[in-house]
Design a protein around this motif. Structure first.
Motif, PDB file in Angstrom:
ATOM      1  N   PHE A   1      14.125  60.674 -47.480  1.00 13.82           N
ATOM      2  CA  PHE A   1      12.936  59.833 -47.366  1.00 13.82           C
ATOM      3  C   PHE A   1      12.000  59.874 -48.566  1.00 13.82           C
ATOM      4  N   ALA A   2      11.982  61.000 -49.332  1.00 13.28           N
ATOM      5  CA  ALA A   2      10.954  61.119 -50.368  1.00 13.28           C
ATOM      6  C   ALA A   2      11.485  61.690 -51.672  1.00 13.28           C
ATOM      7  N   GLY A   3      10.813  61.333 -52.751  1.00 14.45           N
ATOM      8  CA  GLY A   3      11.062  61.927 -54.055  1.00 14.45           C
ATOM      9  C   GLY A   3       9.711  62.161 -54.700  1.00 14.45           C
ATOM     10  N   ALA A   4       9.671  62.172 -56.026  1.00 16.16           N
ATOM     11  CA  ALA A   4       8.378  62.296 -56.698  1.00 16.16           C
ATOM     12  C   ALA A   4       8.405  61.435 -57.945  1.00 16.16           C
ATOM     13  N   ASP A   5       7.241  60.895 -58.304  1.00 18.03           N
ATOM     14  CA  ASP A   5       7.194  60.073 -59.521  1.00 18.03           C
ATOM     15  C   ASP A   5       7.106  60.975 -60.751  1.00 18.03           C
ATOM     16  N   GLN A   6       6.969  60.362 -61.917  1.00 20.22           N
ATOM     17  CA  GLN A   6       7.015  61.174 -63.135  1.00 20.22           C
ATOM     18  C   GLN A   6       5.783  62.060 -63.307  1.00 20.22           C
ATOM     19  N   HIS A   7       4.749  61.822 -62.495  1.00 20.56           N
ATOM     20  CA  HIS A   7       3.578  62.699 -62.525  1.00 20.56           C
ATOM     21  C   HIS A   7       3.645  63.732 -61.410  1.00 20.56           C
ATOM     22  N   ASP A   8       4.836  63.862 -60.802  1.00 17.55           N
ATOM     23  CA  ASP A   8       5.047  64.843 -59.736  1.00 17.55           C
ATOM     24  C   ASP A   8       4.343  64.524 -58.424  1.00 17.55           C
ATOM     25  N   HIS A   9       3.923  63.274 -58.248  1.00 18.73           N
ATOM     26  CA  HIS A   9       3.319  62.890 -56.966  1.00 18.73           C
ATOM     27  C   HIS A   9       4.422  62.462 -56.014  1.00 18.73           C
ATOM     28  N   THR A  10       4.325  62.943 -54.775  1.00 18.67           N
ATOM     29  CA  THR A  10       5.346  62.604 -53.791  1.00 18.67           C
ATOM     30  C   THR A  10       5.325  61.106 -53.485  1.00 18.67           C
ATOM     31  N   THR A  11       6.515  60.517 -53.434  1.00 20.43           N
ATOM     32  CA  THR A  11       6.644  59.090 -53.098  1.00 20.43           C
ATOM     33  C   THR A  11       7.642  58.964 -51.950  1.00 20.43           C
ATOM     34  N   THR A  12       7.540  57.915 -51.154  1.00 15.03           N
ATOM     35  CA  THR A  12       8.575  57.706 -50.128  1.00 15.03           C
ATOM     36  C   THR A  12       9.269  56.363 -50.340  1.00 15.03           C
ATOM     37  N   PHE A  13      10.438  56.245 -49.703  1.00 12.06           N
ATOM     38  CA  PHE A  13      11.242  55.028 -49.836  1.00 12.06           C
ATOM     39  C   PHE A  13      10.959  54.008 -48.746  1.00 12.06           C
ATOM     40  N   GLY A  14       9.997  54.276 -47.867  1.00 12.24           N
ATOM     41  CA  GLY A  14       9.768  53.385 -46.730  1.00 12.24           C
ATOM     42  C   GLY A  14      10.532  53.880 -45.525  1.00 12.24           C
ATOM     43  N   ARG A  15      10.167  53.380 -44.334  1.00 12.55           N
ATOM     44  CA  ARG A  15      10.746  53.887 -43.091  1.00 12.55           C
ATOM     45  C   ARG A  15      12.273  53.858 -43.126  1.00 12.55           C
ATOM     46  N   GLY A  16      12.852  54.885 -42.571  1.00 15.43           N
ATOM     47  CA  GLY A  16      14.313  54.979 -42.537  1.00 15.43           C
ATOM     48  C   GLY A  16      14.911  55.389 -43.877  1.00 15.43           C
TER      49      GLY A  16
ATOM     50  N   ASP B   1       9.784  55.570 -59.277  1.00 14.81           N
ATOM     51  CA  ASP B   1       8.608  54.902 -59.835  1.00 14.81           C
ATOM     52  C   ASP B   1       7.398  55.274 -58.963  1.00 14.81           C
ATOM     53  N   SER B   2       6.218  54.756 -59.306  1.00 15.53           N
ATOM     54  CA  SER B   2       5.017  55.155 -58.567  1.00 15.53           C
ATOM     55  C   SER B   2       4.613  54.117 -57.525  1.00 15.53           C
ATOM     56  N   ASN B   3       5.589  53.372 -57.044  1.00 12.09           N
ATOM     57  CA  ASN B   3       5.298  52.373 -56.026  1.00 12.09           C
ATOM     58  C   ASN B   3       5.280  53.057 -54.654  1.00 12.09           C
ATOM     59  N   PHE B   4       4.138  53.641 -54.311  1.00 17.66           N
ATOM     60  CA  PHE B   4       4.043  54.445 -53.091  1.00 17.66           C
ATOM     61  C   PHE B   4       4.384  53.605 -51.856  1.00 17.66           C
ATOM     62  N   GLY B   5       5.115  54.207 -50.946  1.00 20.53           N
ATOM     63  CA  GLY B   5       5.474  53.520 -49.709  1.00 20.53           C
ATOM     64  C   GLY B   5       6.758  52.718 -49.813  1.00 20.53           C
ATOM     65  N   ASP B   6       7.158  52.371 -51.012  1.00 23.09           N
ATOM     66  CA  ASP B   6       8.385  51.573 -51.173  1.00 23.09           C
ATOM     67  C   ASP B   6       8.957  51.846 -52.567  1.00 23.09           C
ATOM     68  N   SER B   7       9.102  53.120 -52.870  1.00 23.25           N
ATOM     69  CA  SER B   7       9.468  53.480 -54.243  1.00 23.25           C
ATOM     70  C   SER B   7      10.956  53.293 -54.491  1.00 23.25           C
ATOM     71  N   ARG B   8      11.297  53.239 -55.766  1.00 19.81           N
ATOM     72  CA  ARG B   8      12.700  53.156 -56.166  1.00 19.81           C
ATOM     73  C   ARG B   8      13.020  54.303 -57.100  1.00 19.81           C
ATOM     74  N   PRO B   9      14.239  54.805 -57.016  1.00 17.18           N
ATOM     75  CA  PRO B   9      14.594  55.917 -57.887  1.00 17.18           C
ATOM     76  C   PRO B   9      14.773  55.452 -59.327  1.00 17.18           C
ATOM     77  N   LEU B  10      14.386  56.281 -60.281  1.00 16.89           N
ATOM     78  CA  LEU B  10      14.730  56.031 -61.677  1.00 16.89           C
ATOM     79  C   LEU B  10      16.093  56.703 -61.843  1.00 16.89           C
ATOM     80  N   MET B  11      17.137  55.905 -61.759  1.00 15.84           N
ATOM     81  CA  MET B  11      18.476  56.470 -61.560  1.00 15.84           C
ATOM     82  C   MET B  11      18.957  57.341 -62.721  1.00 15.84           C
ATOM     83  N   ASP B  12      18.631  56.954 -63.954  1.00 15.62           N
ATOM     84  CA  ASP B  12      19.149  57.742 -65.084  1.00 15.62           C
ATOM     85  C   ASP B  12      18.578  59.164 -65.075  1.00 15.62           C
ATOM     86  N   THR B  13      17.239  59.244 -64.950  1.00 13.51           N
ATOM     87  CA  THR B  13      16.592  60.560 -64.914  1.00 13.51           C
ATOM     88  C   THR B  13      17.051  61.331 -63.681  1.00 13.51           C
ATOM     89  N   THR B  14      17.076  60.646 -62.545  1.00 13.84           N
ATOM     90  CA  THR B  14      17.478  61.304 -61.301  1.00 13.84           C
ATOM     91  C   THR B  14      18.885  61.876 -61.436  1.00 13.84           C
TER      92      THR B  14
END
Ligand code: ASP
Ligand code: MG
Length: 466
Positions: free
Chosen positions: A195-210, A159-172
């Motif tokens: 640590f990182a993935g990308a949202d559906q607009h291809d913007h890099t997102t991270t899962f938060g520290r660790g 998703d596009s929740n930068f800094g604390d994103s969650r994976p969209l598991m089905d698409t992933t």
């Protein structure tokens, strides 16, 4: 076996460490289809965060200096890791391309003078982008086929929740399993940036520290791995913090729920959502040291049978403070707690532990030590004289948690816990136990922390745990 092996930053801190990691993977991959996940080289994420702070302060010179430091460190590592001229040339061209992307980004941020949540995630994702280059090309040097992949390239969509994103598991799952399995079927070792993935607009997102732990379990779930290993500089989960208790023992096996509880109480630094992707598929996890590969570490799995050890671990959370809120008649009736927590949440203060008594005259809350003074202030401004009669604070306390699923439904555990506290001459200031009975937590003065943990460790004979 299909394996996902994740290495933490402390396992990638020096050239020697990286060589050691690569040797380990080389061995594992001869017998297993292996996916490697890497954190950033130790300290790099902190340096990138530092850059963002410097940019915001308009300190262009130091931001560039920090950038040069990161660049130099990775180039130096590359020089020492690779001897084959062809591989060395490919690594250096890949590193240069990643480093110039980083440089362009930092220059852009300097120009703007601001760092948005979106550009922040893009910036701090670079540590992993650089570390996978080093590891993957070093694997090639040992005659393996290998390829570095960013989270985005691997197929992690969030998703596009930068800094604390969650994976969209089905698409992933669809994207990632295709990419990774194709590589594995060609006997290639994918080295994925944690640590990182990308949202559906291809913007890099991270899962938060660790967040690299989380990357590893997401991958394990998507490719139906047989096992996942989290490798770092610790042996595994321990019965207590070995810095506090000398005879703390390695736990050979814990259940998922125990591991989640232990991670929450800081028994091992693990990203809080790490276990989520494993639960439905029950993929076994090993927490192991990359420096002692003969040690099997801790196996996290379904509980085999009801454990005969009621308690598995005594954890301590230090650097916390206590707020004692008295309401008197002001507390009577519903709504007082809601008001208190709403003030705290509006001010971004997390209540780590809460206890209130049925007489409804007081509520006790534990917060991080650095939040204590602010919590006192905002409650005073908003609620003193209306909902609250008195606010008292006690800095320097510690939460002690006794953890183990074998405590559930067992008579007499609480009395043994508090007897142990009494034996150590420690005053118990607050108590909380969830109805899951997975942990029993209480608060003591920080000065009593070591004595109480020692006493509990002895009471439950944790140094002899099998
Ligand atoms: N490099 C990131 C951090 O330091 C993610 C990780 O290490 O898992 O938080
Ligand atoms: Mg890390």
């Amino acid at each position: 076996m299909k394996l996902v092996v994740k290495f933490g930053g402390t396992s990638l801190a020096t050239v020697k460490d990286i060589k050691n990691v690569v040797k380990t993977v080389d061995k594992i991959a001869k017998k297993n289809k292996t996916v490697v996940v890497c954190s950033a080289v130790d300290g790099t994420t902190d340096e990138l965060i530092q850059i963002s702070l410097l940019v915001e302060k308009g300190n262009k010179k130091d931001a560039n200096r920090m950038l040069a430091k990161i660049s130099q460190k990775h180039k130096q590592f590359a020089d020492h890791l690779i001897t084959n001229p062809k591989i060395s040339k490919s690594l250096s061209s890949k590193l240069n391309s990643d480093l110039s992307e980083l440089e362009e980004l930092v220059n852009g941020l300097i120009l703007l003078g601001e760092v948005t949540p979106r550009s922040y995630d893009y910036l701090i994702s670079f540590g992993e982008k650089l570390s996978i280059d080093l590891v993957s090309f070093s694997l090639q040097e040992l005659k393996n086929k290998s390829m570095p992949l960013s989270g985005k390239e691997a197929g992690i969509v969030t998703d596009s929740n930068f800094g604390d994103s969650r994976p969209l598991m089905d698409t992933t799952k669809i994207r990632l399993s295709k990419t990774i399995n194709e590589h594995l079927n060609k006997n290639l070792i994918p080295v994925v940036a944690g640590f990182a993935g990308a949202d559906q607009h291809d913007h890099t997102t991270t899962f938060g520290r660790g967040g690299s732990d989380y990357t590893a379990t997401i991958i394990a779930s998507c490719i139906d791995a047989d096992e996942i290993w989290l490798m770092s500089d610790v042996e595994g989960m321990m019965t207590a913090d070995p810095k506090l208790i000398k005879n703390a023992k390695l736990l050979k096996q814990v259940s998922y729920s125990e591991a989640i509880e232990m991670a929450r109480f800081g028994a091992k630094q693990i990203h809080p959502r790490t276990f989520e992707p494993l639960l439905s598929k029950k993929i076994p996890m090993r927490i192991r040291s990359s420096f002692d590969v003969n040690n099997q570490g801790t196996l996290v799995t379904l509980p085999h049978s009801k454990s005969k050890d009621p308690v598995k671990c005594v954890a301590a959370i230090r650097k916390v403070g206590l707020l004692d809120l008295t309401g008197g008649i002001l507390f009577a009736g519903p709504g007082a707690a809601a008001k208190i927590f709403s003030v705290l949440s509006k001010n971004d203060i997390n209540a780590m532990m809460v206890s209130s008594n049925p007489s409804e005259s007081s509520i006790t809350i534990v917060v991080k030590k650095e939040d204590l003074h602010r919590a006192e202030n905002v409650l005073e401004i908003n609620l003193l004289g209306t909902t609250l009669k008195k606010i008292e604070t006690i800095p320097n306390v510690a939460i002690i948690a006794v953890i183990g699923s074998g405590m559930r439904g067992k008579v007499g555990i609480a009395s043994r816990v508090f007897l142990a506290a009494q034996k150590s001459n420690s005053n118990v200031m607050m108590i909380a136990q969830g109805s899951s009975e997975l942990n029993l937590a209480f608060v003591v003065k920080d000065n009593d922390c070591k004595a109480v943990v020692t006493s509990l460790h002895n009471e439950f004979k944790l140094n002899t745990i099998k």
